[in-house]
Write an enzyme that holds these catalytic residues in place. Structure first.
Site, mmCIF file in Angstrom:
data_model
loop_
_atom_site.group_PDB
_atom_site.id
_atom_site.type_symbol
_atom_site.label_atom_id
_atom_site.label_comp_id
_atom_site.label_asym_id
_atom_site.label_seq_id
_atom_site.Cartn_x
_atom_site.Cartn_y
_atom_site.Cartn_z
ATOM 1 N N GLY A 93 0.905 -1.005 0.096
ATOM 2 C CA GLY A 93 -0.036 -0.022 0.099
ATOM 3 C C GLY A 93 0.968 1.345 -0.053
ATOM 4 N N PRO B 298 5.025 -4.476 -1.039
ATOM 5 C CA PRO B 298 4.829 -3.409 -2.231
ATOM 6 C C PRO B 298 4.596 -4.055 -3.646
ATOM 7 C CG PRO B 298 7.305 -3.661 -1.740
ATOM 8 C CD PRO B 298 6.477 -4.708 -0.843
ATOM 9 N N GLY B 299 3.728 -3.300 -4.042
ATOM 10 C CA GLY B 299 3.480 -3.507 -5.498
ATOM 11 C C GLY B 299 3.639 -2.379 -6.286
ATOM 12 N N ARG C 84 -8.019 3.387 -14.088
ATOM 13 C CA ARG C 84 -7.994 3.859 -12.690
ATOM 14 C C ARG C 84 -8.556 5.454 -12.675
ATOM 15 N NH1 ARG C 84 -3.696 5.229 -10.657
ATOM 16 N NH2 ARG C 84 -4.439 4.768 -8.390
ATOM 17 N N TYR D 164 -11.224 5.238 -9.921
ATOM 18 C CA TYR D 164 -10.939 5.670 -8.800
ATOM 19 C C TYR D 164 -10.839 7.470 -8.867
ATOM 20 C CZ TYR D 164 -8.822 0.958 -7.885
ATOM 21 O OH TYR D 164 -8.605 -0.297 -7.945
ATOM 22 N N CYS E 57 -16.703 4.026 -26.285
ATOM 23 C CA CYS E 57 -18.062 4.416 -26.530
ATOM 24 C C CYS E 57 -18.471 4.719 -24.835
ATOM 25 C CB CYS E 57 -19.028 3.505 -27.114
ATOM 26 S SG CYS E 57 -18.347 3.303 -28.639
ATOM 27 N N GLU E 58 -18.018 5.625 -24.255
ATOM 28 C CA GLU E 58 -18.360 6.159 -22.683
ATOM 29 C C GLU E 58 -17.704 7.403 -22.646
ATOM 30 O OE1 GLU E 58 -19.476 5.082 -19.270
ATOM 31 O OE2 GLU E 58 -19.015 3.025 -20.616
HETATM 32 C C1 LIG Z 1 -2.744 -5.062 -3.257
HETATM 33 C C2 LIG Z 1 -1.986 -5.787 -2.071
HETATM 34 C C3 LIG Z 1 -0.704 -5.504 -1.795
HETATM 35 C C4 LIG Z 1 0.001 -4.493 -2.565
HETATM 36 O O1 LIG Z 1 -0.589 -3.293 -2.638
HETATM 37 P P1 LIG Z 1 0.104 -1.963 -3.416
HETATM 38 O O2 LIG Z 1 -0.609 -0.886 -3.283
HETATM 39 O O3 LIG Z 1 0.650 -2.046 -5.092
HETATM 40 O O4 LIG Z 1 1.310 -1.816 -2.676
HETATM 41 C C5 LIG Z 1 -0.165 -6.123 -0.862
HETATM 42 N N1 LIG Z 1 -0.725 -7.067 -0.206
HETATM 43 C C6 LIG Z 1 -2.022 -7.363 -0.353
HETATM 44 C C7 LIG Z 1 -2.533 -8.344 0.717
HETATM 45 C C8 LIG Z 1 -2.730 -6.658 -1.337
HETATM 46 O O5 LIG Z 1 -3.866 -6.910 -1.453
#
Ligand SMILES: *Cc1c(COP(=O)(O)O)cnc(C)c1O
Length: 463
Positions: free
Chosen positions: A278, A321-322, A360, A364, A391-392
């Site tokens: 997150g 982290p993603g 996104r 969001y 088409c939106e």
């Molecule tokens: C989505 C998610 C992440 C990664 O979230 P980011 O906002 O991309 O860092 C990590 N752990 C869990 C369990 C998630 O669902």
């Protein structure tokens, strides 16, 4: 407030009153290094380059729209996370942000572990040779087939999310004759988002087992009673695009409270704690995310302090982290198709992609920036909205942007910070062909996910 405004903060809400916009940047040609990946620059022709390659050449060779991913930046971010946490914590890259076999290979080489949350992500991870014990499996409704595959592959941990799943997984593990390592996903009543978080008494969401009301403690009791499951830790994930650690502080406090309760009731100290992902990135120049070493330091201090206060040995920490790894590493390259000035309002600039390659903004109210990248321009700034070809009317890529007034069809635009949750959330709406992901490094570009073709569409449509 817009309907999809996030309850914990104004980040995505429609907070700019109609008719009031931030001033245009002093120089529209500047590519802010906080938002663009680290090898992005402009060359002597005024065109943007990445990994030493001119975006005009990339558009020529690979077509548009295309996601252009800066491999050096991706690897540097992996290393920064890995080094920041040293040997003291495990970094799991959240594959849902963007996953491909080449990305898995990079993660493997850079020493990261991997989170998956579906059979498809697991298959990709295993196909690319990620050792199963470095994979964690998540999800609130894993199918029996997914549980079977995860257990038989030998994934390092499965994060259980419901009472039903505890029973299912115990059964699968017993049939395979293994003792499966599990963490329990708990909801700690913290909803974190950018600069704010909300700490509530109850948790109104589909994930995890609530700490309040004792669901989480009951899950612990059940898992401890099952021979085929080994409870190794507690897992908490509190939100997305978070810019400070105060939400993690509350979460860690509550998770450590559960660890203490487990020790007192069952006489066991669990060895692991996972604080999820997150962590935020800069989508616009106004965003100021922390560096991995600052986050690592803050989280380690929080967990150590809480455990010391509770008289517990400090468990091994992991983070997931993603977005913070892949988000800043890519931009989406588009070609301008039409430019439509609306007198007294703004100019609508249509590009050859849209909500199919970046949902996104529509989903969001996410904010992005955009730049003219095929040339530099000294023209006046023009208030613009970059829209797609779907088409939106909600098909908006960048809601409010300043672009040079001489913008014309055929120009190339790039939207930075689209590495996370864009290709992975892409759709075929209007039978759009999902764009390729092109990785660049040291003057070499290679397709790592190819563009979809109309043949692909017809192959799925069996007639
Ligand atoms: C989505 C998610 C992440 C990664 O979230 P980011 O906002 O991309 O860092 C990590 N752990 C869990 C369990 C998630 O669902």
């Amino acid at each position: 407030m817009s309907r999809s405004a996030h309850p914990a903060g104004p980040r995505y809400a429609d907070v700019i009153p109609e008719g009031h916009y931030a001033a245009p940047p002093a120089d529209l040609n500047v590519l802010d290094p906080r938002i663009w990946s680290r090898t992005v620059d402009r060359n002597e022709h005024g065109a943007a380059t990445v990994g030493g390659l001119d975006v005009r050449a990339l558009a020529e060779e690979f077509g548009t729209p295309a996601y252009i991913l800066d491999e050096d930046d991706f690897r540097a971010r992996c290393r920064a996370w890995h080094e920041a946490f040293g040997g003291e914590a495990d970094v799991f890259y959240a594959g849902k942000a963007f996953l491909s076999r080449v990305v898995v290979a990079w993660l493997k080489e850079e020493g990261l572990n991997l989170d998956v949350c579906s059979g498809g992500e697991l298959t990709t991870a295993l196909a690319a040779g990620m050792p199963a014990d470095r994979i964690a499996f998540h999800g609130n409704n894993k199918t029996m087939d997914e549980l079977e595959r995860a257990v038989s592959a030998g994934v390092g941990r499965i994060v259980v999310d419901s009472f039903q799943e505890i029973v299912r997984l115990a059964d699968v593990a017993a049939r395979h004759g293994v003792r499966q390592r599990v963490q329990i996903r708990v909801t700690v009543g913290v909803e974190a988002h950018t600069h704010e978080f909300i700490a509530t008494a109850h948790e109104d969401q589909k994930f995890g087992l609530a700490l309040s009301g004792g669901q989480a403690a009951e899950a612990v009791r059940r898992v401890l009673n099952l021979d085929s499951l080994e409870l190794v830790g507690i897992h908490s994930h509190i939100g997305s695009q978070i810019f400070d650690t105060s939400g993690f502080e509350v979460a860690a406090h509550r998770v450590v409270g559960l660890l203490r309760q487990i020790r007192d009731e069952h006489g066991v100290e669990l060895p692991e704690i996972d604080l999820g992902g997150g962590l935020g990135i800069a989508y616009t120049s106004g965003d100021d995310p922390s560096e991995p070493h600052e986050i690592a330091k803050a989280l380690a201090e929080i967990v150590t302090r809480e455990c010391t206060a509770a008289g517990l040995a400090v468990p091994r920490l992991s983070v997931e982290p993603g977005r913070a790894i892949v988000g800043p590493t890519a931009f989406t390259l588009y070609e301008v198709g039409t430019v439509k000035p609306l007198e007294g309002l703004r100019t609508y600039v249509s590009v050859d992609g849209g909500m199919s390659d970046n949902i996104r903004t529509a989903l969001y109210d996410a904010e992005y920036t955009v730049a003219l990248v095929s040339r530099a321009s000294d023209a006046e700034p023009m208030l613009s909205r970059v829209v797609g070809k779907h088409c939106e009317s909600g098909d908006i890529v960048v809601k409010d942007a300043f672009l040079p007034a001489d913008l014309a069809p055929g120009d190339l635009l790039a939207v930075p910070a689209t590495g996370a949750y864009c290709r992975s959330m892409a759709s075929n709406y209007n039978h759009a062909l999902r764009p390729p992901v092109v990785a660049v490094r040291d003057g070499v570009a290679r397709v790592i996910v190819r563009r979809e073709t109309e043949e692909d569409l017809l192959r799925l449509d069996v007639g």
